[in-house]
Scaffold this motif. Structure first.
Motif, PDB file in Angstrom:
ATOM      1  N   THR A   1      15.652  -0.694  -4.372  1.00 54.84           N
ATOM      2  CA  THR A   1      15.325  -1.217  -5.699  1.00 54.84           C
ATOM      3  C   THR A   1      13.918  -1.801  -5.725  1.00 54.84           C
ATOM      4  O   THR A   1      13.328  -1.956  -6.808  1.00 54.84           O
ATOM      5  N   TYR A   2      13.363  -2.109  -4.555  1.00 52.98           N
ATOM      6  CA  TYR A   2      12.034  -2.703  -4.503  1.00 52.98           C
ATOM      7  C   TYR A   2      10.924  -1.709  -4.853  1.00 52.98           C
ATOM      8  O   TYR A   2       9.762  -2.077  -4.931  1.00 52.98           O
ATOM      9  N   GLY A   3      11.293  -0.447  -5.032  1.00 52.15           N
ATOM     10  CA  GLY A   3      10.308   0.557  -5.424  1.00 52.15           C
ATOM     11  C   GLY A   3      10.029   0.565  -6.911  1.00 52.15           C
ATOM     12  O   GLY A   3       9.194   1.334  -7.396  1.00 52.15           O
ATOM     13  N   VAL A   4      10.722  -0.292  -7.660  1.00 50.85           N
ATOM     14  CA  VAL A   4      10.555  -0.369  -9.118  1.00 50.85           C
ATOM     15  C   VAL A   4       9.859  -1.685  -9.453  1.00 50.85           C
ATOM     16  O   VAL A   4      10.419  -2.763  -9.209  1.00 50.85           O
ATOM     17  N   PRO A   5       8.648  -1.643 -10.002  1.00 46.54           N
ATOM     18  CA  PRO A   5       7.897  -2.881 -10.256  1.00 46.54           C
ATOM     19  C   PRO A   5       8.625  -3.895 -11.130  1.00 46.54           C
ATOM     20  O   PRO A   5       8.516  -5.105 -10.897  1.00 46.54           O
ATOM     21  N   SER A   6       9.379  -3.443 -12.135  1.00 49.38           N
ATOM     22  CA  SER A   6      10.075  -4.393 -13.005  1.00 49.38           C
ATOM     23  C   SER A   6      11.102  -5.207 -12.230  1.00 49.38           C
ATOM     24  O   SER A   6      11.422  -6.342 -12.610  1.00 49.38           O
ATOM     25  N   ILE A   7      11.622  -4.639 -11.149  1.00 52.58           N
ATOM     26  CA  ILE A   7      12.582  -5.355 -10.300  1.00 52.58           C
ATOM     27  C   ILE A   7      11.862  -6.170  -9.235  1.00 52.58           C
ATOM     28  O   ILE A   7      12.140  -7.354  -9.028  1.00 52.58           O
ATOM     29  N   SER A   8      10.901  -5.554  -8.554  1.00 52.80           N
ATOM     30  CA  SER A   8      10.226  -6.231  -7.438  1.00 52.80           C
ATOM     31  C   SER A   8       9.403  -7.431  -7.901  1.00 52.80           C
ATOM     32  O   SER A   8       9.333  -8.449  -7.206  1.00 52.80           O
ATOM     33  N   LYS A   9       8.785  -7.345  -9.090  1.00 48.81           N
ATOM     34  CA  LYS A   9       7.983  -8.474  -9.569  1.00 48.81           C
ATOM     35  C   LYS A   9       8.842  -9.716  -9.793  1.00 48.81           C
ATOM     36  O   LYS A   9       8.420 -10.839  -9.493  1.00 48.81           O
ATOM     37  N   LEU A  10      10.038  -9.520 -10.324  1.00 46.95           N
ATOM     38  CA  LEU A  10      10.940 -10.652 -10.522  1.00 46.95           C
ATOM     39  C   LEU A  10      11.349 -11.258  -9.190  1.00 46.95           C
ATOM     40  O   LEU A  10      11.353 -12.484  -9.021  1.00 46.95           O
ATOM     41  N   LEU A  11      11.691 -10.410  -8.225  1.00 44.38           N
ATOM     42  CA  LEU A  11      12.136 -10.908  -6.924  1.00 44.38           C
ATOM     43  C   LEU A  11      11.008 -11.620  -6.182  1.00 44.38           C
ATOM     44  O   LEU A  11      11.238 -12.627  -5.510  1.00 44.38           O
TER      45      LEU A  11
ATOM     46  N   ASP B   1       3.028  -0.357  -6.458  1.00 46.64           N
ATOM     47  CA  ASP B   1       2.660  -1.662  -7.008  1.00 46.64           C
ATOM     48  C   ASP B   1       2.571  -2.664  -5.865  1.00 46.64           C
ATOM     49  O   ASP B   1       3.294  -2.539  -4.863  1.00 46.64           O
ATOM     50  N   ASP B   2       1.696  -3.666  -6.035  1.00 42.33           N
ATOM     51  CA  ASP B   2       1.539  -4.674  -4.988  1.00 42.33           C
ATOM     52  C   ASP B   2       2.838  -5.432  -4.726  1.00 42.33           C
ATOM     53  O   ASP B   2       3.149  -5.771  -3.582  1.00 42.33           O
ATOM     54  N   SER B   3       3.614  -5.687  -5.774  1.00 40.08           N
ATOM     55  CA  SER B   3       4.870  -6.419  -5.587  1.00 40.08           C
ATOM     56  C   SER B   3       5.866  -5.591  -4.782  1.00 40.08           C
ATOM     57  O   SER B   3       6.623  -6.137  -3.968  1.00 40.08           O
ATOM     58  N   ASN B   4       5.877  -4.272  -5.007  1.00 40.73           N
ATOM     59  CA  ASN B   4       6.741  -3.389  -4.205  1.00 40.73           C
ATOM     60  C   ASN B   4       6.381  -3.509  -2.729  1.00 40.73           C
ATOM     61  O   ASN B   4       7.250  -3.684  -1.862  1.00 40.73           O
TER      62      ASN B   4
ATOM     63  N   PHE C   1      11.188   3.968  12.545  1.00 41.85           N
ATOM     64  CA  PHE C   1      12.514   4.548  12.275  1.00 41.85           C
ATOM     65  C   PHE C   1      13.095   3.999  10.965  1.00 41.85           C
ATOM     66  O   PHE C   1      13.785   4.725  10.250  1.00 41.85           O
ATOM     67  N   ILE C   2      12.813   2.741  10.650  1.00 42.09           N
ATOM     68  CA  ILE C   2      13.284   2.188   9.378  1.00 42.09           C
ATOM     69  C   ILE C   2      12.652   2.933   8.211  1.00 42.09           C
ATOM     70  O   ILE C   2      13.335   3.335   7.262  1.00 42.09           O
ATOM     71  N   THR C   3      11.340   3.131   8.271  1.00 37.93           N
ATOM     72  CA  THR C   3      10.658   3.828   7.175  1.00 37.93           C
ATOM     73  C   THR C   3      11.071   5.291   7.102  1.00 37.93           C
ATOM     74  O   THR C   3      11.022   5.903   6.035  1.00 37.93           O
ATOM     75  N   LEU C   4      11.506   5.846   8.229  1.00 36.28           N
ATOM     76  CA  LEU C   4      11.948   7.236   8.248  1.00 36.28           C
ATOM     77  C   LEU C   4      13.191   7.448   7.391  1.00 36.28           C
ATOM     78  O   LEU C   4      13.420   8.539   6.868  1.00 36.28           O
ATOM     79  N   LEU C   5      13.978   6.389   7.206  1.00 41.00           N
ATOM     80  CA  LEU C   5      15.229   6.488   6.467  1.00 41.00           C
ATOM     81  C   LEU C   5      15.024   6.421   4.951  1.00 41.00           C
ATOM     82  O   LEU C   5      15.984   6.536   4.200  1.00 41.00           O
ATOM     83  N   LEU C   6      13.794   6.220   4.524  1.00 40.31           N
ATOM     84  CA  LEU C   6      13.473   6.211   3.100  1.00 40.31           C
ATOM     85  C   LEU C   6      12.903   7.566   2.694  1.00 40.31           C
ATOM     86  O   LEU C   6      12.127   8.171   3.439  1.00 40.31           O
TER      87      LEU C   6
ATOM     88  N   ARG D   1       4.161   1.812  -0.763  1.00 36.15           N
ATOM     89  CA  ARG D   1       2.923   1.934   0.022  1.00 36.15           C
ATOM     90  C   ARG D   1       3.195   1.818   1.520  1.00 36.15           C
ATOM     91  O   ARG D   1       2.500   1.129   2.261  1.00 36.15           O
ATOM     92  N   ILE D   2       4.242   2.488   1.937  1.00 32.04           N
ATOM     93  CA  ILE D   2       4.626   2.523   3.345  1.00 32.04           C
ATOM     94  C   ILE D   2       4.123   3.842   3.943  1.00 32.04           C
ATOM     95  O   ILE D   2       4.388   4.907   3.395  1.00 32.04           O
ATOM     96  N   PRO D   3       3.398   3.795   5.046  1.00 32.55           N
ATOM     97  CA  PRO D   3       2.906   5.037   5.659  1.00 32.55           C
ATOM     98  C   PRO D   3       4.058   5.945   6.085  1.00 32.55           C
ATOM     99  O   PRO D   3       5.121   5.474   6.488  1.00 32.55           O
ATOM    100  N   HIS D   4       3.839   7.234   5.987  1.00 30.32           N
ATOM    101  CA  HIS D   4       4.859   8.177   6.435  1.00 30.32           C
ATOM    102  C   HIS D   4       4.920   8.156   7.958  1.00 30.32           C
ATOM    103  O   HIS D   4       3.883   8.139   8.631  1.00 30.32           O
ATOM    104  N   PRO D   5       6.122   8.166   8.536  1.00 32.16           N
ATOM    105  CA  PRO D   5       6.251   8.128   9.999  1.00 32.16           C
ATOM    106  C   PRO D   5       5.776   9.443  10.619  1.00 32.16           C
ATOM    107  O   PRO D   5       5.776  10.483   9.962  1.00 32.16           O
ATOM    108  N   PRO D   6       5.371   9.418  11.886  1.00 34.85           N
ATOM    109  CA  PRO D   6       4.916  10.640  12.558  1.00 34.85           C
ATOM    110  C   PRO D   6       6.016  11.702  12.597  1.00 34.85           C
ATOM    111  O   PRO D   6       7.210  11.389  12.618  1.00 34.85           O
ATOM    112  N   LEU D   7       5.613  12.962  12.622  1.00 36.79           N
ATOM    113  CA  LEU D   7       6.558  14.072  12.659  1.00 36.79           C
ATOM    114  C   LEU D   7       7.441  14.009  13.903  1.00 36.79           C
ATOM    115  O   LEU D   7       8.604  14.390  13.858  1.00 36.79           O
TER     116      LEU D   7
END
Length: 421
Positions: free
Chosen positions: A88-98, A243-246, A272-277, A286-292
């Motif tokens: 849900t943090y990928g949506v600015p309207s949600i992440s800005k509030l949090l 978004d910066d808040s995301n 590995f955490i980012t790989l699951l997204l 704005r999370i870098p893509h994990p290596p192949l």
């Protein structure tokens, strides 16, 4: 060549052949028992055709989902709850509030963020594991409604944001199971999860008017699920953007997940955490893509795990089911303790298991023992559902909760959300 009258010691059977035969037989037993358990569940509830799905009750849906969560796929189910909230943090309207509340931002020792994460987990597990109509489930729903109402009244949470969040919790468990477990969910299981979440969404005052069949009604849980999935994809297309808040919230969440991971392993675990997204969520946060290489290694691991679980692990029995929460409160205080903790020991009882168990020794060896179990600030006496939430909300909202509980009491757990009466 040998003959029927050949002595047993002269038979040309090697020890390797005996081992191979034993492995094949054992694999056959495991596979058969897993399939038998799945068929037994379908036979127990009788939802064998698409037409029968419309008559599924909320209580049956709960029991089917509970079996999935506790016995069949506990790892996927538990992880999917965490990632549902994370996404849900990928949506600015949600992440800005949090971000504005500050409750989810990882600062200092991370205890404030871990308290908020633990409280969310406590409310979610009591809603999901507590049986529909039970006091604990109704209190968890009532507490959640009160905490949400603070922001809804101020116009800070929209109906679309609420429905999208529900959609993630509904669908993420299915996605994780289909991707990472030894088999995919059956239509009955998918319908059960949809039926349960649809009813829970109604209890949480979430409207479905955005869905095409809101006025005419849905044929069954799968029909509702199809429309929810289509709507969620459209919502992501128009609402999910970088978004910066995301990014701030995502970084806080990853840091929290890495809190008890040894420093040496953190870079690898982070990848590995980012790989699951999915790529869309990584871009929005704005999370870098994990290596192949990580993707390849992870795919190999998942493939091997599927084979081993399907063919070499017996199905989990009810006795060995995964326990997310205590079944009964402390008889003296009426408070509950958590059965597991992941970041800081909030609401954990100071038992010998937590004080001197393997986890405690690992924390001591790796220098991660700054959060001792039983410390007063972690509320070792346990929690009351009416007190869960930010510190400033303790003791508030009790009348609202009572009104919600009275409304929920009038709802029959045996109701059929999709039946044409």
């Amino acid at each position: 060549m040998w003959w029927p009258w050949t002595a047993p010691n002269d038979l040309p059977i090697s020890s390797g052949s005996i081992v191979a035969l034993a492995i094949v037989l054992y694999a056959g037993v495991c596979t058969t028992l897993r399939s038998r358990q799945m068929r037994a569940m379908k036979s127990k509830f009788g939802y064998t055709t698409r037409a029968s799905f419309a008559n599924m009750t909320v209580d049956d849906a709960y029991q089917i989902q509970l079996w999935i969560a506790e016995q069949e796929f506990p790892q996927a189910f538990g992880a999917s709850i965490f990632f549902s909230l994370f996404k849900t943090y990928g949506v600015p309207s949600i992440s800005k509030l949090l971000v504005k509340t500050g409750h989810f931002t990882y600062r200092g020792d991370g205890t404030r963020a871990s308290k908020r994460a633990t409280d969310t987990g406590v409310l979610m597990t009591n809603m999901l594991i507590g049986r529909p109509g039970s006091q604990r489930a109704m209190e968890a729903i009532a507490r959640t409604n009160y905490l949400h109402s603070i922001y809804i009244k101020k116009g800070l949470i929209s109906d679309d944001d609420m429905l999208y969040t529900l959609g993630l919790f509904t669908q993420e468990g299915m996605r994780w199971t289909d991707l990472y477990e030894w088999r995919k969910l059956t239509d009955m299981e998918r319908c059960a999860m949809a039926t349960f979440w649809k009813a829970l969404g109604e209890d949480l005052c979430i409207t479905y008017r955005q869905l095409p069949s809101f006025e005419t009604g849905w044929a069954d849980g799968l029909h509702w699920l199809e429309e929810l999935d289509a709507w969620s994809r459209q919502y992501e297309t128009r609402s999910m953007r970088p978004d910066d808040s995301n990014a701030r919230l995502a970084e806080s969440t990853i840091n929290l997940a890495l809190h008890n991971v040894p420093n040496l392993l953190r870079p690898m675990v982070r990848k590995f955490i980012t790989l699951l997204l999915e790529p869309r969520f990584r871009e929005a946060m704005r999370i870098p893509h994990p290596p192949l290489t990580y993707q390849i290694g992870f795919n190999i691991f998942i493939g091997l795990r599927k084979i081993l679980l399907r063919h070499f692990f017996l199905p989990r029995s009810y006795f060995h089911r995964y326990r997310y929460i205590e079944e009964n409160p402390n008889p003296l205080t009426n408070r509950y303790h958590v059965t597991e903790w992941h970041f800081h020991p909030w609401y954990a009882a100071p038992t010998s298991r937590y004080r001197w168990g393997v986890r405690a020794w690992i924390a001591w060896i790796t220098g991660k023992n700054e959060a001792p179990v039983g410390a007063e600030k972690f509320i070792p006496e346990g929690y009351l559902l009416s007190e869960v939430g930010p510190k400033e909300q303790v003791g508030r909202g009790l009348d609202d909760m009572q009104n919600t509980v009275q409304l929920l009491v009038s709802k029959n757990p045996k109701r059929r959300p999709f039946a044409r009466e």
